[in-house]
Design a protein around this motif. Sequence first.
Motif, short mmCIF file in Angstrom:
data_model
loop_
_atom_site.label_atom_id
_atom_site.label_comp_id
_atom_site.label_asym_id
_atom_site.label_seq_id
_atom_site.Cartn_x
_atom_site.Cartn_y
_atom_site.Cartn_z
N SER A 121 0.83 -1.28 -0.06
CA SER A 121 -0.08 -0.21 0.00
C SER A 121 0.92 1.45 -0.15
N LYS A 122 2.03 1.36 0.87
CA LYS A 122 2.85 2.31 0.96
C LYS A 122 3.49 2.52 -0.71
N ARG A 123 3.78 1.68 -1.03
CA ARG A 123 4.47 1.42 -2.22
C ARG A 123 3.63 2.14 -3.48
N VAL A 124 2.12 1.73 -3.51
CA VAL A 124 1.59 2.35 -4.59
C VAL A 124 1.05 3.66 -4.34
N ALA A 125 1.14 4.10 -3.05
CA ALA A 125 0.75 5.35 -2.77
C ALA A 125 2.05 6.33 -3.16
N ASN A 126 3.13 5.94 -2.96
CA ASN A 126 4.29 6.84 -3.34
C ASN A 126 4.80 6.54 -4.71
N THR A 127 4.46 5.49 -5.37
CA THR A 127 4.82 5.42 -6.90
C THR A 127 3.59 4.58 -7.52
N PRO A 128 2.29 5.47 -7.73
CA PRO A 128 1.37 5.02 -8.42
C PRO A 128 1.38 4.38 -9.77
N GLY A 129 0.82 3.45 -10.06
CA GLY A 129 1.01 2.84 -11.74
C GLY A 129 1.96 2.02 -12.06
N LEU A 130 2.69 1.67 -10.99
CA LEU A 130 3.71 0.37 -11.45
C LEU A 130 3.30 -0.78 -11.79
N VAL A 131 3.59 -1.39 -13.00
CA VAL A 131 2.93 -2.48 -13.59
C VAL A 131 2.67 -3.73 -12.48
N ALA A 132 3.86 -4.01 -11.91
CA ALA A 132 3.87 -5.21 -11.06
C ALA A 132 2.91 -4.96 -9.93
N PHE A 133 2.23 -3.60 -9.43
CA PHE A 133 1.32 -3.36 -8.16
C PHE A 133 -0.01 -2.90 -8.81
N ASN A 134 -0.28 -3.12 -10.26
CA ASN A 134 -1.58 -2.49 -10.55
C ASN A 134 -2.20 -3.54 -11.39
#
Length: 436
Positions: A121-134
């Motif tokens: 959750s912290k990762r997508v909040a700080n770097t939204p749109g990363l393929v591996a997290f989307n």
Amino acid sequence: MNSFEEMWERICEELKAELDSEVAFDIWIKPLKLVFVDGDSVTFTCPKWKIEMINKKYSPVISKLWSKNLGFDINICLLEEAQKEESNENEAVTSSDMTQQEYTFDNFIVGSSNNMAFSASKRVANTPGLVAFNPLFIYGNSGLGKTHLLNAIIQRMKENNGNANILYTTSEDFTNELIICIDSKNTDAFHNKYRNCDALLIDDIQFIAGKERTEEEFFHTFNTLVKDGKQIVLTSDKKPNEIPKIEERLRTRFESGLICDIQPPDFETRVAIVKNKAEYFNLEMPSDVSFFIAENIKSNIRQLGSAVKGIYAYCDINGIKTPTIEIAKEALKDILITSLPVPVINENIIDKVAETFGVTNEQIKSEKRDSKINEARQAAMYVIYEITGQSQQAIGEIFGRNHSTVNNAFKNVQKKMKSDIKYKNLIGDIIKNVNG
């Protein structure tokens, strides 16, 4: 409050009856803000994307009711709502259980049961749109912190980019809004809203399963956002391959990013949650009391928070500085049954309500609309919420009803409790004795 504002409040009550749809009222009428009344015109502000729909479908009935109240013909004027300095129309739409200041990454207690979901959750909040997290797909039972993480993501995204177009909704509200737009032949507004955001967060996505048009719309919304590199975060009570009736093409998309589960917290994490919540209330919580709470409430973080609130309130009312285990037992005597599995608690509550109202468990959960059965059903919904803190969507699922029906049940019970002391005591006795 001036007379026109009071008149608008009265008109809103008439509109609720006129529209015969609480969802329509909440989405299209409630956001209207009365600005001024000048001659034969009444002016409101509202979010820009709502203006066309309100003018087309709702202005005539609003005008009619204003004219009736004032005694002469009235025109309705809609202006775009000015953006606030620190927020805008596209920021998170918060629900009743989402307190902006309370639910952040900083006060989310991390343990082995939720570390992966927290870190992702912290990762997508700080770097939204990363393929591996989307998309980021978080699943777990009610009350374990999924909504907390959604709210934390929203706040962090806004901190990083104050102009970000962030949307939060529930699958139930997503569906209801779509129905209204289809009914008014205004799906363009729906597409505009959901396919042009920077981040879309949907709570309880499992409830779109089996709703063909909703699944179709979400499928295209999902594809558009991911193609444009926009972040999607979904929560569910089940992992994708366990959601019944979900379309295969949606299931594969849910699984195309990162899937994280949240499990009930271990003992150490539960103690940390209790301590953290006590600190929030400036309550001196001895270790033995924290251990007592953590040992008795094992499967629901929300209930841990409610327990601390209950002890805080008890101590505050009785002038007690430091609670003891005996005080905790007294303060929590009505909620300690929540250490049982939630489905067991639900059945215990329905059984107790059925016994009290002279009906059966099966009748309460049936489709029957007999007034006596319906009254018992609404009481059961209310008591389940009071004891377990489950969401309205989850409670509706128990009875085969939707979010709006549960919300209406809550209002009816609360209204009757205010006007009928015997009924209020009856509901109170059920809550006290539900596990007896």
